[in-house]
Design a protein around this motif. Sequence first.
Motif, PDB file in Angstrom:
ATOM      1  N   HIS A  75      11.006  14.738   0.102  1.00 50.17           N
ATOM      2  CA  HIS A  75      11.105  16.172  -0.210  1.00 50.17           C
ATOM      3  C   HIS A  75       9.998  16.609  -1.169  1.00 50.17           C
ATOM      4  CE1 HIS A  75      14.735  17.336   1.906  1.00 50.17           C
ATOM      5  NE2 HIS A  75      15.413  16.329   1.368  1.00 50.17           N
ATOM      6  N   ARG A  76       9.625  15.727  -2.079  1.00 51.95           N
ATOM      7  CA  ARG A  76       8.581  16.052  -3.060  1.00 51.95           C
ATOM      8  C   ARG A  76       7.169  15.794  -2.524  1.00 51.95           C
ATOM      9  NH1 ARG A  76      11.934  12.881  -7.506  1.00 51.95           N
ATOM     10  NH2 ARG A  76      13.321  14.554  -8.150  1.00 51.95           N
ATOM     11  N   ASN A  77       7.090  15.243  -1.304  1.00 53.93           N
ATOM     12  CA  ASN A  77       5.796  14.854  -0.730  1.00 53.93           C
ATOM     13  C   ASN A  77       5.043  13.930  -1.678  1.00 53.93           C
ATOM     14  OD1 ASN A  77       5.000  17.928   1.108  1.00 53.93           O
ATOM     15  ND2 ASN A  77       6.475  16.341   1.501  1.00 53.93           N
ATOM     16  N   ASN A  78       5.756  12.979  -2.229  1.00 57.31           N
ATOM     17  CA  ASN A  78       5.210  12.053  -3.210  1.00 57.31           C
ATOM     18  C   ASN A  78       5.101  10.664  -2.575  1.00 57.31           C
ATOM     19  OD1 ASN A  78       4.930  10.173  -5.356  1.00 57.31           O
ATOM     20  ND2 ASN A  78       5.837  11.631  -6.789  1.00 57.31           N
ATOM     21  N   VAL A  79       3.899  10.312  -2.121  1.00 49.35           N
ATOM     22  CA  VAL A  79       3.683   9.032  -1.447  1.00 49.35           C
ATOM     23  C   VAL A  79       4.067   7.870  -2.361  1.00 49.35           C
ATOM     24  CG1 VAL A  79       1.961   7.497  -0.404  1.00 49.35           C
ATOM     25  CG2 VAL A  79       1.893   9.937   0.077  1.00 49.35           C
ATOM     26  N   SER A  80       3.672   7.931  -3.628  1.00 47.15           N
ATOM     27  CA  SER A  80       3.987   6.838  -4.565  1.00 47.15           C
ATOM     28  C   SER A  80       5.488   6.619  -4.682  1.00 47.15           C
ATOM     29  CB  SER A  80       3.405   7.133  -5.950  1.00 47.15           C
ATOM     30  OG  SER A  80       2.011   7.142  -5.898  1.00 47.15           O
ATOM     31  N   GLN A  81       6.247   7.703  -4.760  1.00 45.73           N
ATOM     32  CA  GLN A  81       7.693   7.564  -4.861  1.00 45.73           C
ATOM     33  C   GLN A  81       8.273   6.973  -3.583  1.00 45.73           C
ATOM     34  OE1 GLN A  81       9.874  11.074  -6.060  1.00 45.73           O
ATOM     35  NE2 GLN A  81      11.829  10.034  -5.951  1.00 45.73           N
ATOM     36  N   THR A 120       2.866  10.483   7.404  1.00 42.11           N
ATOM     37  CA  THR A 120       1.973   9.716   8.266  1.00 42.11           C
ATOM     38  C   THR A 120       1.072   8.892   7.370  1.00 42.11           C
ATOM     39  OG1 THR A 120       1.978  11.444   9.951  1.00 42.11           O
ATOM     40  CG2 THR A 120       0.161   9.858  10.025  1.00 42.11           C
ATOM     41  N   LEU A 121       1.064   7.582   7.588  1.00 39.35           N
ATOM     42  CA  LEU A 121       0.179   6.711   6.815  1.00 39.35           C
ATOM     43  C   LEU A 121      -1.179   6.695   7.493  1.00 39.35           C
ATOM     44  CD1 LEU A 121       2.625   3.786   6.001  1.00 39.35           C
ATOM     45  CD2 LEU A 121       1.987   5.733   4.568  1.00 39.35           C
ATOM     46  N   LEU A 122      -2.205   7.094   6.761  1.00 36.68           N
ATOM     47  CA  LEU A 122      -3.549   7.231   7.317  1.00 36.68           C
ATOM     48  C   LEU A 122      -4.439   6.036   7.012  1.00 36.68           C
ATOM     49  CD1 LEU A 122      -4.029  10.953   6.282  1.00 36.68           C
ATOM     50  CD2 LEU A 122      -3.368  10.077   8.535  1.00 36.68           C
ATOM     51  N   ASP A 123      -4.206   5.400   5.883  1.00 40.66           N
ATOM     52  CA  ASP A 123      -5.038   4.275   5.479  1.00 40.66           C
ATOM     53  C   ASP A 123      -4.287   3.504   4.403  1.00 40.66           C
ATOM     54  OD1 ASP A 123      -7.205   2.574   5.324  1.00 40.66           O
ATOM     55  OD2 ASP A 123      -8.469   3.941   4.156  1.00 40.66           O
ATOM     56  N   GLY A 124      -4.697   2.269   4.193  1.00 43.94           N
ATOM     57  CA  GLY A 124      -4.071   1.488   3.144  1.00 43.94           C
ATOM     58  C   GLY A 124      -4.670   0.115   3.041  1.00 43.94           C
ATOM     59  N   ASP A 125      -4.387  -0.539   1.936  1.00 44.53           N
ATOM     60  CA  ASP A 125      -4.861  -1.896   1.697  1.00 44.53           C
ATOM     61  C   ASP A 125      -3.782  -2.628   0.898  1.00 44.53           C
ATOM     62  OD1 ASP A 125      -6.943  -4.019   1.582  1.00 44.53           O
ATOM     63  OD2 ASP A 125      -6.763  -3.621  -0.575  1.00 44.53           O
ATOM     64  N   ILE A 126      -3.179  -3.625   1.520  1.00 43.47           N
ATOM     65  CA  ILE A 126      -2.085  -4.349   0.883  1.00 43.47           C
ATOM     66  C   ILE A 126      -2.551  -5.048  -0.387  1.00 43.47           C
ATOM     67  CG2 ILE A 126      -0.514  -6.317   1.150  1.00 43.47           C
ATOM     68  CD1 ILE A 126      -0.176  -5.468   4.066  1.00 43.47           C
ATOM     69  N   GLN A 127      -3.737  -5.641  -0.337  1.00 46.68           N
ATOM     70  CA  GLN A 127      -4.224  -6.405  -1.494  1.00 46.68           C
ATOM     71  C   GLN A 127      -4.335  -5.537  -2.748  1.00 46.68           C
ATOM     72  OE1 GLN A 127      -4.190  -9.500  -1.304  1.00 46.68           O
ATOM     73  NE2 GLN A 127      -4.235  -9.813   0.899  1.00 46.68           N
ATOM     74  N   SER A 128      -4.865  -4.331  -2.597  1.00 44.05           N
ATOM     75  CA  SER A 128      -5.064  -3.477  -3.768  1.00 44.05           C
ATOM     76  C   SER A 128      -3.899  -2.535  -4.026  1.00 44.05           C
ATOM     77  CB  SER A 128      -6.346  -2.647  -3.610  1.00 44.05           C
ATOM     78  OG  SER A 128      -6.190  -1.714  -2.548  1.00 44.05           O
ATOM     79  N   GLY A 129      -2.966  -2.440  -3.059  1.00 46.56           N
ATOM     80  CA  GLY A 129      -1.836  -1.534  -3.214  1.00 46.56           C
ATOM     81  C   GLY A 129      -2.172  -0.092  -2.892  1.00 46.56           C
ATOM     82  N   TYR A 130      -3.308   0.128  -2.244  1.00 45.77           N
ATOM     83  CA  TYR A 130      -3.764   1.479  -1.913  1.00 45.77           C
ATOM     84  C   TYR A 130      -3.062   1.980  -0.653  1.00 45.77           C
ATOM     85  CZ  TYR A 130      -6.858   4.943   0.204  1.00 45.77           C
ATOM     86  OH  TYR A 130      -7.355   6.064   0.809  1.00 45.77           O
ATOM     87  N   VAL A 131      -2.541   3.203  -0.724  1.00 41.96           N
ATOM     88  CA  VAL A 131      -1.926   3.853   0.433  1.00 41.96           C
ATOM     89  C   VAL A 131      -2.378   5.304   0.464  1.00 41.96           C
ATOM     90  CG1 VAL A 131       0.238   4.562   1.532  1.00 41.96           C
ATOM     91  CG2 VAL A 131       0.133   2.384   0.320  1.00 41.96           C
ATOM     92  N   LEU A 132      -2.833   5.737   1.622  1.00 40.91           N
ATOM     93  CA  LEU A 132      -3.177   7.142   1.823  1.00 40.91           C
ATOM     94  C   LEU A 132      -2.240   7.689   2.881  1.00 40.91           C
ATOM     95  CD1 LEU A 132      -4.964   9.650   1.411  1.00 40.91           C
ATOM     96  CD2 LEU A 132      -6.470   8.740   3.209  1.00 40.91           C
ATOM     97  N   GLY A 133      -1.525   8.743   2.541  1.00 45.27           N
ATOM     98  CA  GLY A 133      -0.588   9.341   3.477  1.00 45.27           C
ATOM     99  C   GLY A 133      -0.580  10.840   3.342  1.00 45.27           C
ATOM    100  N   GLU A 134      -0.159  11.492   4.407  1.00 48.48           N
ATOM    101  CA  GLU A 134      -0.023  12.951   4.423  1.00 48.48           C
ATOM    102  C   GLU A 134       1.362  13.303   4.951  1.00 48.48           C
ATOM    103  OE1 GLU A 134      -2.088  15.448   3.495  1.00 48.48           O
ATOM    104  OE2 GLU A 134      -3.580  14.011   2.767  1.00 48.48           O
ATOM    105  N   PHE A 135       1.934  14.333   4.384  1.00 49.09           N
ATOM    106  CA  PHE A 135       3.236  14.832   4.812  1.00 49.09           C
ATOM    107  C   PHE A 135       3.050  16.067   5.687  1.00 49.09           C
ATOM    108  CE2 PHE A 135       4.093  12.472   0.958  1.00 49.09           C
ATOM    109  CZ  PHE A 135       5.277  11.813   1.239  1.00 49.09           C
ATOM    110  N   SER A 136       3.946  16.247   6.654  1.00 48.28           N
ATOM    111  CA  SER A 136       3.883  17.439   7.496  1.00 48.28           C
ATOM    112  C   SER A 136       4.880  18.505   7.055  1.00 48.28           C
ATOM    113  CB  SER A 136       4.136  17.063   8.962  1.00 48.28           C
ATOM    114  OG  SER A 136       5.425  16.484   9.117  1.00 48.28           O
ATOM    115  N   THR A 137       5.827  18.144   6.183  1.00 50.75           N
ATOM    116  CA  THR A 137       6.836  19.080   5.706  1.00 50.75           C
ATOM    117  C   THR A 137       7.441  18.534   4.422  1.00 50.75           C
ATOM    118  OG1 THR A 137       8.896  20.255   6.285  1.00 50.75           O
ATOM    119  CG2 THR A 137       8.686  18.003   7.079  1.00 50.75           C
TER     120      THR A 137
END
Length: 176
Positions: A75-81, A120-137
Amino acid sequence: MRKKGYTVTYNFEDFKKSNADKLVGLVADNETRPKIEGRGEFLTEAFLKAAGQFGKDPKGLFMMLEGAQIDYGGHRNNVSQVITENLDFDKVIGKALEFADSNGETLIVITADHETGGLTLLDGDIQSGYVLGEFSTNDHTAVPVPVFAYGPHSDDFRGVYSNTEVFKRLLKYIQK
């Protein structure tokens, strides 16, 4: 609940310390806040308490755990959460699987009542913990949610069906 013989606690420490046969733990919002805001190991500790105290009852037990903060993160569009809550939920599922393996009589069903946020997860790297995502709603979506089941009767949870069907299928085993 007290009239029905339950001990009611109002904080997590009292819940964990209680040895009552019938126990309800009602805790403040600050104890169930998001993991990224310092909740700690609440889910895992709550599961271990309930499984340890009630898991040997010859009549068995029914337990429902909810990773509600996953929904709030959507609901908060918070990828980290969303990510930290899913990782925390994964930990408690691991403990539940260990519990199921230790007694051989436990059915575990994992699902959600809906999807939130359209992440939608667009990119990421498990080793570094990086995640790029976008919300549609910031609301619920019509995206189907999976149902995972493990243990006795887990085959009864195969297929695609309305989420209300999960309740009907579980009820069949609780009433035995």
